[in-house]
Design an enzyme around this catalytic site. Structure first.
Site, PDB file in Angstrom:
ATOM      1  N   SER A 199       0.840  -1.202   0.000  1.00 54.33           N
ATOM      2  CA  SER A 199       0.000   0.000   0.000  1.00 54.33           C
ATOM      3  C   SER A 199       0.872   1.247   0.000  1.00 54.33           C
ATOM      4  O   SER A 199       2.016   1.226   0.465  1.00 54.33           O
ATOM      5  CB  SER A 199      -0.908   0.011   1.236  1.00 54.33           C
ATOM      6  OG  SER A 199      -1.795  -1.080   1.235  1.00 54.33           O
ATOM      7  N   LEU A 200       0.299   2.349  -0.497  1.00 57.88           N
ATOM      8  CA  LEU A 200       0.995   3.630  -0.536  1.00 57.88           C
ATOM      9  C   LEU A 200       0.120   4.716   0.075  1.00 57.88           C
ATOM     10  O   LEU A 200      -1.103   4.696  -0.086  1.00 57.88           O
ATOM     11  CB  LEU A 200       1.335   4.050  -1.979  1.00 57.88           C
ATOM     12  CG  LEU A 200       2.573   3.464  -2.649  1.00 57.88           C
ATOM     13  CD1 LEU A 200       2.366   1.996  -2.967  1.00 57.88           C
ATOM     14  CD2 LEU A 200       2.886   4.233  -3.918  1.00 57.88           C
ATOM     15  N   GLY A 212       4.747   7.036   3.202  1.00 57.95           N
ATOM     16  CA  GLY A 212       5.377   6.217   2.175  1.00 57.95           C
ATOM     17  C   GLY A 212       4.629   4.955   1.845  1.00 57.95           C
ATOM     18  O   GLY A 212       3.475   4.996   1.433  1.00 57.95           O
ATOM     19  N   CYS A 239      -8.138  -0.234   2.450  1.00 61.44           N
ATOM     20  CA  CYS A 239      -8.000   0.932   1.571  1.00 61.44           C
ATOM     21  C   CYS A 239      -9.356   1.455   1.083  1.00 61.44           C
ATOM     22  O   CYS A 239      -9.433   2.105   0.040  1.00 61.44           O
ATOM     23  CB  CYS A 239      -7.086   0.615   0.387  1.00 61.44           C
ATOM     24  SG  CYS A 239      -5.420   0.111   0.901  1.00 61.44           S
TER      25      CYS A 239
END
Length: 225
Positions: free
Chosen positions: A141-142, A154, A172
């Site tokens: 994930s970002l 990050g 998410c």
């Protein structure tokens, strides 16, 4: 001897850390840095925590139970962090590197795909859903924040962890999205090696040619250097 901030990056190895402490350090670093501050990448793992991004909706927290929930200032929705998951926080001067946010996200995703390919795992991205996926399951994930042309927060990469807490959220913000980890795909995951490989591919994709490794918080940061 002065360090060329256009070619160098400092890599800080932080081990297992509570989320809020590192978050405060990231914000302090970003607020204090100057045009001459060398970029840093922090590699670590977090104690168990759910984080809600700036767009995070409480309805995606299905049953957090005894795991703390923290409202963060990163981008994105809700995710889980815990031991066995590799975190890389990127304190990058975008203007100095000639990058926009969308391009940076693409480079981070490609570095993760390169890392997984080196370990024999084929991974992909998805349109309008940042992160990296294997067989329609999310493995990385970002979430970023930009302040004064500099990034913090990050990426997270699932290595060898308890995935159960992900079932307590809509990952998410997507109902039914499943997660996967590296240990489901390759035998004998070496967490230290994965960290080294991630740094190698991030450094390549982001255009750094030199790096220096720092351990923990004991060494002074390079803010204002």
């Amino acid at each position: 001897m002065s360090i060329d901030a256009t070619t160098h990056v400092f890599v800080r190895q932080l081990g297992l850390q509570p989320y809020e402490q590192v978050w405060r350090q990231m914000k302090a670093f970003t607020d204090a840095r100057t045009e001459h501050t060398v970029d840093e990448i922090w590699l670590l793992q977090h104690e168990p925590v759910f984080t809600l991004g700036q767009a995070g909706k409480a309805e995606h927290l299905l049953a957090p139970g005894d795991i703390p929930v923290i409202k963060s200032d990163r981008g994105g929705q809700v995710t889980y962090h815990g031991p066995g998951q590799l975190i890389a926080y990127l304190m990058i001067n975008l203007r100095r590197r000639g990058l926009g946010v969308r391009r940076l996200v693409t480079l981070i995703e490609q570095a993760l795909i390169d890392l997984l390919a080196e370990l024999g795992v084929e991974a992909q991205t998805r349109d309008k859903a940042p992160g990296v996926y294997v067989k329609n399951h999310k493995i990385a994930s970002l979430g970023l924040r930009v302040r004064n042309h500099c990034t913090f927060h990050g990426l997270s990469l699932n290595m060898a962890m308890d995935l159960t807490p992900f079932s307590r959220i809509n990952v998410c913000g997507y109902e039914g999205l499943q997660v996967i980890q590296l240990s489901d795909l390759v035998a004998d995951v070496n967490e230290a090696l994965v960290g080294e490989l991630l740094m190698t591919h991030l450094k390549h994709r982001l255009g750094y040619t030199q790096h220096q490794t720092l351990s923990g918080w004991s060494e002074e940061t390079n803010v204002g250097s």
